[in-house]
Design an enzyme around this catalytic site. Structure first.
Site, PDB file in Angstrom:
ATOM      1  CE  LYS A   1       4.574   9.168  -7.257  1.00 27.56           C
ATOM      2  NZ  LYS A   1       4.872   8.832  -5.846  1.00 27.56           N
TER       3      LYS A   1
ATOM      4  NE  ARG B   1      -3.557   5.198  -1.954  1.00 26.43           N
ATOM      5  CZ  ARG B   1      -2.594   5.633  -2.749  1.00 26.43           C
ATOM      6  NH1 ARG B   1      -2.697   6.823  -3.307  1.00 26.43           N
ATOM      7  NH2 ARG B   1      -1.535   4.895  -2.997  1.00 26.43           N
TER       8      ARG B   1
ATOM      9  NE  ARG C   1      -2.361   8.810   0.397  1.00 29.05           N
ATOM     10  CZ  ARG C   1      -1.485   8.419  -0.535  1.00 29.05           C
ATOM     11  NH1 ARG C   1      -1.175   9.241  -1.527  1.00 29.05           N
ATOM     12  NH2 ARG C   1      -0.926   7.238  -0.479  1.00 29.05           N
TER      13      ARG C   1
ATOM     14  NE  ARG D   1       5.348   3.110  -8.180  1.00 31.57           N
ATOM     15  CZ  ARG D   1       4.182   3.698  -8.115  1.00 31.57           C
ATOM     16  NH1 ARG D   1       3.701   4.390  -9.103  1.00 31.57           N
ATOM     17  NH2 ARG D   1       3.439   3.617  -7.034  1.00 31.57           N
TER      18      ARG D   1
ATOM     19  NE  ARG E   1       1.880   2.489  -1.294  1.00 32.69           N
ATOM     20  CZ  ARG E   1       1.357   3.558  -0.678  1.00 32.69           C
ATOM     21  NH1 ARG E   1       0.848   3.463   0.522  1.00 32.69           N
ATOM     22  NH2 ARG E   1       1.345   4.723  -1.281  1.00 32.69           N
TER      23      ARG E   1
HETATM   24  P1  AP5 Z   1       0.469  12.428  -2.531  1.00 32.89           P
HETATM   25  O1  AP5 Z   1       0.477  13.652  -3.369  1.00 32.89           O
HETATM   26  O2  AP5 Z   1      -0.724  11.536  -2.585  1.00 32.89           O
HETATM   27  O3  AP5 Z   1       1.803  11.601  -2.748  1.00 32.89           O
HETATM   28  P2  AP5 Z   1       2.194  10.646  -3.949  1.00 32.89           P
HETATM   29  O4  AP5 Z   1       3.637  10.880  -4.240  1.00 32.89           O
HETATM   30  O5  AP5 Z   1       1.234  10.757  -5.080  1.00 32.89           O
HETATM   31  O6  AP5 Z   1       2.082   9.248  -3.187  1.00 32.89           O
HETATM   32  P3  AP5 Z   1       1.225   7.945  -3.510  1.00 32.89           P
HETATM   33  O7  AP5 Z   1       1.165   7.171  -2.211  1.00 32.89           O
HETATM   34  O8  AP5 Z   1      -0.079   8.223  -4.150  1.00 32.89           O
HETATM   35  O9  AP5 Z   1       2.170   7.253  -4.498  1.00 32.89           O
HETATM   36  P4  AP5 Z   1       2.309   5.784  -4.778  1.00 32.89           P
HETATM   37  O10 AP5 Z   1       3.324   5.888  -5.821  1.00 32.89           O
HETATM   38  O11 AP5 Z   1       2.617   4.859  -3.673  1.00 32.89           O
HETATM   39  O12 AP5 Z   1       0.830   5.318  -5.107  1.00 32.89           O
HETATM   40  P5  AP5 Z   1       0.090   5.148  -6.476  1.00 32.89           P
HETATM   41  O13 AP5 Z   1      -1.291   5.580  -6.258  1.00 32.89           O
HETATM   42  O14 AP5 Z   1       0.870   5.708  -7.602  1.00 32.89           O
HETATM   43  O15 AP5 Z   1       0.693  12.908  -1.010  1.00 32.89           O
HETATM   44  C1  AP5 Z   1       0.625  12.013   0.075  1.00 32.89           C
HETATM   45  C2  AP5 Z   1       0.053  12.755   1.284  1.00 32.89           C
HETATM   46  O16 AP5 Z   1       0.921  13.812   1.667  1.00 32.89           O
HETATM   47  C3  AP5 Z   1      -1.311  13.405   1.024  1.00 32.89           C
HETATM   48  O17 AP5 Z   1      -2.056  13.315   2.215  1.00 32.89           O
HETATM   49  C4  AP5 Z   1      -0.976  14.878   0.740  1.00 32.89           C
HETATM   50  O18 AP5 Z   1      -2.027  15.701   1.169  1.00 32.89           O
HETATM   51  C5  AP5 Z   1       0.286  15.087   1.558  1.00 32.89           C
HETATM   52  N1  AP5 Z   1       1.261  15.975   0.915  1.00 32.89           N
HETATM   53  C6  AP5 Z   1       1.729  15.863  -0.362  1.00 32.89           C
HETATM   54  N2  AP5 Z   1       2.642  16.811  -0.611  1.00 32.89           N
HETATM   55  C7  AP5 Z   1       2.774  17.525   0.553  1.00 32.89           C
HETATM   56  C8  AP5 Z   1       3.580  18.634   0.940  1.00 32.89           C
HETATM   57  N3  AP5 Z   1       4.436  19.222   0.084  1.00 32.89           N
HETATM   58  N4  AP5 Z   1       3.449  19.103   2.200  1.00 32.89           N
HETATM   59  C9  AP5 Z   1       2.601  18.532   3.070  1.00 32.89           C
HETATM   60  N5  AP5 Z   1       1.800  17.492   2.771  1.00 32.89           N
HETATM   61  C10 AP5 Z   1       1.885  16.981   1.521  1.00 32.89           C
HETATM   62  O19 AP5 Z   1       0.151   3.535  -6.682  1.00 32.89           O
HETATM   63  C11 AP5 Z   1      -0.598   2.666  -5.859  1.00 32.89           C
HETATM   64  C12 AP5 Z   1      -0.317   1.223  -6.275  1.00 32.89           C
HETATM   65  O20 AP5 Z   1      -0.724   0.997  -7.651  1.00 32.89           O
HETATM   66  C13 AP5 Z   1       1.160   0.799  -6.242  1.00 32.89           C
HETATM   67  O21 AP5 Z   1       1.567   0.378  -4.960  1.00 32.89           O
HETATM   68  C14 AP5 Z   1       1.156  -0.365  -7.287  1.00 32.89           C
HETATM   69  O22 AP5 Z   1       0.626  -1.548  -6.742  1.00 32.89           O
HETATM   70  C15 AP5 Z   1       0.194   0.142  -8.348  1.00 32.89           C
HETATM   71  N6  AP5 Z   1       0.872   0.941  -9.384  1.00 32.89           N
HETATM   72  C16 AP5 Z   1       0.674   2.263  -9.659  1.00 32.89           C
HETATM   73  N7  AP5 Z   1       1.441   2.661 -10.689  1.00 32.89           N
HETATM   74  C17 AP5 Z   1       2.155   1.569 -11.068  1.00 32.89           C
HETATM   75  C18 AP5 Z   1       3.149   1.356 -12.071  1.00 32.89           C
HETATM   76  N8  AP5 Z   1       3.554   2.345 -12.885  1.00 32.89           N
HETATM   77  N9  AP5 Z   1       3.680   0.119 -12.193  1.00 32.89           N
HETATM   78  C19 AP5 Z   1       3.292  -0.890 -11.394  1.00 32.89           C
HETATM   79  N10 AP5 Z   1       2.347  -0.761 -10.433  1.00 32.89           N
HETATM   80  C20 AP5 Z   1       1.797   0.468 -10.257  1.00 32.89           C
END
Ligand code: AP5
Length: 219
Positions: free
Chosen positions: A13, A159, A126, A87, A170
């Protein structure tokens, strides 16, 4: 264009939303990124969300919706892509209320589908820039200079929530919340599923074709 990008941790994402921002000028709003910045600044919001983010649990719906309502008011006219929000079905309802108050509505909810072993591989490899937050991967998205960000030269780090135990947690937390969320957007006729397997350019092109087909892109 106003879309929400859905999918489990590691679905890509953040990587895609950052390309929409750079290439299409569509604002990328990431709740995870907002929370990590606030935690680093030790702000009042950062102190409230810290224990949830560092333990892989979800921040309570009411607080997330309040934070995003303020950010959405300032979003660019070209539109926005929401990454990591909503979410839960409760947050999705909250988002609809916020947008209705601003006389706006969503074009679509785009769900990225990827198998779990691939998600684990992506998250465990990552690396993120400690200065600008840009994403890299040890194998699939290497920086030009090892350990340094291509954009700003900042140091690349792991991270805190990308440790193996936290990744499993997660993914489990997401599995529980995702079904009602996806059902919510399906009922509203907004859900579009996209295959998230393949490199970032391939998945980017798949989503772009979807945006063009539906004429969501700003002219
Ligand atoms: P990346 O693009 O970073 O993936 P992502 O889907 O954004 O995954 P995240 O881990 O960031 O999502 P998340 O939902 O757990 O974390 P968030 O920060 O939102 O890609 C991941 C890796 O793969 C990277 O190294 C990239 O280079 C690689 N990659 C990507 N696409 C690729 C491809 N096509 N091919 C090859 N490699 C690829 O949330 C963190 C925390 O915040 C949560 O756990 C929670 O505690 C809190 N939080 C955030 N939002 C909310 C909410 N709405 N409600 C409640 N708590 C929340």
């Amino acid at each position: 264009m106003r879309i929400v990008l859905l999918g489990p941790p590691g679905a890509g994402k953040g990587s895609l939303a950052s390309l929409y921002d750079i290439r299409l000028g569509i604002a990328h709003l990431s709740t995870g990124e907002i929370f990590r910045q606030e935690i680093a600044r030790r702000s009042a919001l950062g102190r409230r969300v810290r224990r949830y983010v560092l333990s892989g649990r979800l921040v309570p719906d009411a607080l997330v919706v309040e934070v995003m309502a303020a950010r959405l008011r300032r979003a660019r006219a070209a539109g926005f892509v929401l990454d990591g929000f909503p979410r839960t079905a409760g947050q999705a309802q909250g988002l609809d209320r916020v947008l209705a108050r601003q006389w706006r509505r969503l074009d679509a909810a785009v769900y990225l589908i990827s198998p779990q072993p691939l998600l684990v591989k992506r998250l465990s490899g990552r690396r993120v820039c400690s200065r600008c937050g840009a994403n890299y991967h040890l194998r699939t998205m290497r920086p030009k200079r090892a350990g340094r960000c291509d954009r700003c030269g900042g140091r690349l780090t792991v991270r805190k929530d990308d440790q193996p135990r936290m990744i499993r947690k997660r993914l489990a937390v997401d599995r529980k919340a995702a079904a009602p969320l996806v059902a919510y957007y399906r009922r509203r006729g907004l859900l579009h599923r996209v295959n998230g397997v393949g490199n970032v350019e391939t998945v980017y092109r798949r989503t772009l074709a979807l945006f063009r087909r539906h004429r969501w892109l700003p002219s």
